[in-house]
Enzyme design. Structure first.
Site, short mmCIF file in Angstrom:
data_model
loop_
_atom_site.label_atom_id
_atom_site.label_comp_id
_atom_site.label_asym_id
_atom_site.label_seq_id
_atom_site.Cartn_x
_atom_site.Cartn_y
_atom_site.Cartn_z
N LYS A 120 0.77 -1.22 0.02
CA LYS A 120 -0.25 -0.13 0.03
C LYS A 120 1.03 1.13 0.17
O LYS A 120 0.52 2.35 -0.77
CB LYS A 120 -0.92 0.02 1.16
CG LYS A 120 -1.89 -1.12 1.14
CD LYS A 120 -2.86 -1.04 2.16
CE LYS A 120 -4.15 -1.92 1.81
NZ LYS A 120 -3.71 -3.39 1.99
N GLU B 107 -3.42 6.60 8.40
CA GLU B 107 -3.94 7.50 7.72
C GLU B 107 -5.44 8.14 8.44
O GLU B 107 -6.00 7.31 9.37
CB GLU B 107 -4.49 6.80 6.32
CG GLU B 107 -5.51 5.88 6.29
CD GLU B 107 -5.62 5.33 4.88
OE1 GLU B 107 -4.70 5.55 4.02
OE2 GLU B 107 -6.54 4.73 4.55
N HIS C 289 -15.37 -5.87 6.97
CA HIS C 289 -14.45 -5.40 5.88
C HIS C 289 -14.48 -6.01 4.46
O HIS C 289 -13.52 -5.88 3.82
CB HIS C 289 -12.98 -4.92 6.05
CG HIS C 289 -13.04 -4.05 7.77
ND1 HIS C 289 -13.47 -2.66 7.39
CD2 HIS C 289 -12.73 -4.25 8.85
CE1 HIS C 289 -13.20 -2.31 8.69
NE2 HIS C 289 -12.75 -3.08 9.58
N ARG D 203 -5.65 -8.21 -10.45
CA ARG D 203 -6.10 -9.27 -10.70
C ARG D 203 -7.61 -9.08 -11.18
O ARG D 203 -8.10 -7.92 -11.24
CB ARG D 203 -6.38 -10.60 -9.80
CG ARG D 203 -7.00 -9.87 -8.19
CD ARG D 203 -6.97 -10.79 -7.19
NE ARG D 203 -7.28 -10.01 -6.10
CZ ARG D 203 -8.57 -9.80 -5.66
NH1 ARG D 203 -9.55 -9.79 -6.52
NH2 ARG D 203 -8.68 -9.20 -4.46
#
Length: 481
Positions: free
Chosen positions: A115, A199, A234, A291
Site C-alpha cells: 500500500k 491515515e 471489511h 487481478r
C-alpha cells in the site's frame, strides 16, 4: 494460445474455463485431494491432482503448478483470484519458465501489493489520497505523534495486505497503543510483515471501485464503476454496477484517476482501482487489485464485455478492440456473494454437506458457482458457494430480480448468506441508495431478521391451511335433499 492451465478452484476456475472453451482453447485443471470431484475438475479437458487439501500443500505450490503446465504442453497460466493471483514471484517464475502469465507483470503486482509503494507510485499522477503518512512504522510513540498531526479518528492498516486483516479504527489517543499492538500482531500473522501505516479515518465512506483494462500497446481504458459498500468484517457481500450516487462528471473523474493509477505501474490486463468516497463525494485512492475481481460479472453485464476473454487476448499480445468513447453503461446489475455462513449467527462459517443445492435460473439471472448437490463444503477454503447476479433495465428491476432469485435458491445442509441478501434488498436505505460501508453496523439485526423469517413462516403456514380447507371443501360430497 491452444491450452491454458487454471491455477485455481471452484467457481472462478470454472468461469475461466467456460470462456476459454468458447474461444477454442483447451483447459487444464489442477486440484487438491478434497476437490477431486469438483465441477471445475470434470469440466476441464485435463486435470491433475497437485496435493492434499491444505492450500499451502496444493493451490499455493507455484513450482508444482508450473512443472505440471510444462509437462502438459500448456501455453499460459490463468491464476483466477486469491491464491497465487497477486504473487509477483509466481508471475515472474511463470515467465521464466517460458509460459504466459495471464495477468500483469511482476513489477505491477509488487508495487501495488504494498500500500505504501502504491501511494508513492500514484502520487506523481495527482491521484487524490487520504491524509496520512507515507512510511511503514511499528513504533507506538511515533504513531501517537502522527495521529495528533492528522487528528483522530485514525485508521491503522497493514502495509502488506488487505481483507480487513491488520486494520484498526482508533477513536482516541488512549486506545492507540493497544490497537497498534493488535494490528501489528495480526499483520505479522497474516502476511509475515508487521509493518503498518496510519491515515485519517474517513467516517462514512462508500467503497467505489473502477474496472480497468490495459494492453501491451499503451492503451488503457476504464469500464466504469462498481459499488461495493455492503460489507461484513471489511469484506464485500453485495456489489452492483453502476453506483447509484455517481454523477457523469464524478464518474469521468474517477475513471480518469483509475486509468492514471494503471499507467503509473505500466499495468497490463484486467485490474481494479479501489477508492473511498466520503459524504461530500470527495474520492480517495485506496489500493489496486492486480487481478480479476470476484464481482467482475456486474461489469460484464452493463458493458457487454467478457473480461476473461479480454485478459486472454491481451496476454496473447492483441490490441484492445475498443476505445474509451466506445464504452457505455446499459442497464443495472446486482451481485450477492452466497457464502456458507450463518447470517443469523454473526456470519460464522457453516460447513457440511449440500443435501439440497438448486440454484435459480431464468432471464437476467446468472449463477457462477463450483458446487453440486451432495458435495461437501470444505473447511480449508473460502466459504463462498456462488455468486448470484441479476440484471435489469434499471436499479429497481435488478433488485426485484435479485429478490426473486434469492427466493428460488434452494440450499439445505449448510447455512448461507441468502437471508442476509434478502434483508439488504428489502431495506429502505439500500433501495434508496442512501447507505455506506456501515450498513451492517447501522441497520442489520439478527433478531430483526429472525423475526421477519418467523412472520413469513407463519404467513406461509396460514396460507397453506386455507388452501387445504378449500381443497377439503371441494372434495365434500353434496348432500341429497
Amino acid at each position: 494460445m491452444k491450452k491454458i492451465l487454471v491455477a485455481n478452484r471452484g467457481e472462478i476456475a470454472l468461469r475461466v474455463m467456460k470462456t476459454a472453451r468458447n474461444m477454442g482453447i483447451k483447459t487444464v485443471a489442477v486440484f487438491s485431494e478434497v476437490d477431486r470431484h469438483a465441477p471445475h475438475v470434470t469440466f476441464a479437458d485435463e486435470a491433475v491432482c497437485i496435493g492434499p487439501a491444505p492450500s499451502s500443500e496444493s493451490y499455493l505450490k507455484g513450482d508444482t503448478i508450473i512443472e505440471t503446465a510444462k509437462k502438459l504442453g500448456v501455453d499460459a497460466i490463468h491464476p483466477g483470484y486469491g491464491f497465487l493471483s497477486e504473487n509477483a514471484d509466481f508471475s515472474e517464475a511463470v515467465a521464466k519458465a517460458g509460459l504466459i502469465f495471464i495477468g500483469p507483470k511482476a513489477h505491477a503486482i509488487s508495487v501495488m501489493g504494498s500500500k505504501l509503494a502504491a501511494k508513492e507510485t500514484v502520487k506523481k499522477y495527482d491521484v487524490p489520497m487520504v491524509p496520512g503518512i507515507d512510511e511503514a512504522i511499528t513504533d507506538t510513540e511515533k504513531a501517537k505523534q502522527i495521529a495528533k498531526d492528522i487528528g483522530f479518528p485514525i485508521l491503522i492498516k497493514a502495509s502488506a495486505g488487505g481483507g480487513g486483516k491488520g486494520m484498526r479504527v482508533v477513536e482516541k489517543e488512549s486506545e492507540l497503543e493497544e490497537q497498534m499492538k493488535r494490528a501489528i500482531s495480526e499483520a505479522k500473522s497474516a502476511f509475515g510483515d508487521g509493518s503498518v501505516f496510519i491515515e485519517k479515518y474517513v467516517g462514512s465512506p462508500r467503497h467505489i471501485e473502477i474496472q480497468v483494462l490495459a494492453d501491451t500497446h499503451g492503451n488503457v481504458v476504464h469500464l466504469f464503476e462498481r459499488e461495493c459498500s455492503i460489507q461484513r468484517r471489511h469484506q464485500k457481500v453485495v456489489e452492483e454496477a453502476p453506483s447509484s450516487v455517481l454523477s457523469p462528471k464524478l464518474r469521468q473523474e474517477m475513471g480518469e484517476a483509475a486509468v492514471n493509477v494503471a499507467k503509473s505501474c505500466d499495468y497490463i490486463g484486467a485490474g481494479t482501482v479501489e477508492f473511498l468516497l466520503d459524504e461530500k463525494h470527495n474520492f480517495y485512492f485506496l489500493e489496486m487489485n492486480t487481478r480479476l475481481q470476484v464481482e467482475h460479472p456486474v461489469t460484464e453485464w452493463i458493458t457487454g464485455i467478457d473480461l476473461v476473454e479480454q485478459q486472454i487476448k491481451v496476454a496473447e499480445g492483441a490490441e484492445l478492440s475498443f476505445k474509451q468513447e466506445d464504452l457505455t453503461i446499459t442497464g443495472h446489475a446486482m451481485e450477492l456473494r452466497v457464502y456458507a455462513e450463518d447470517s443469523l449467527d454473526n456470519f460464522m462459517p457453516s460447513v457440511g454437506t449440500l443435501d439440497v443445492y438448486r440454484p435459480p435460473s431464468g432471464n437476467n439471472i446468472r449463477v457462477d458457482d463450483g458446487f453440486l448437490e451432495g458435495m461437501e463444503v470444505p473447511i480449508q477454503y473460502d466459504p463462498m458457494l456462488s455468486k448470484l447476479i441479476t440484471y435489469g433495465k434499471d436499479r429497481m428491476e435488478a433488485i426485484q430480480r435479485m429478490k426473486e432469485a434469492i427466493d428460488q435458491y434452494e440450499v439445505e445442509g449448510v447455512a448461507t448468506t441468502l437471508p442476509f441478501g434478502a434483508f439488504v434488498m428489502d431495506h429502505e436505505a439500500f433501495q434508496s441508495g442512501d447507505f455506506d460501508t456501515h450498513f451492517v453496523k447501522n441497520y442489520y439485526s439478527e433478531e430483526k431478521l429472525k423475526g421477519e423469517r418467523k412472520a413469513e413462516a407463519e404467513i406461509a403456514a396460514t396460507i397453506a391451511i386455507q388452501e387445504y380447507l378449500k381443497d377439503v371443501e371441494k372434495l365434500r360430497v353434496p348432500k341429497h335433499r
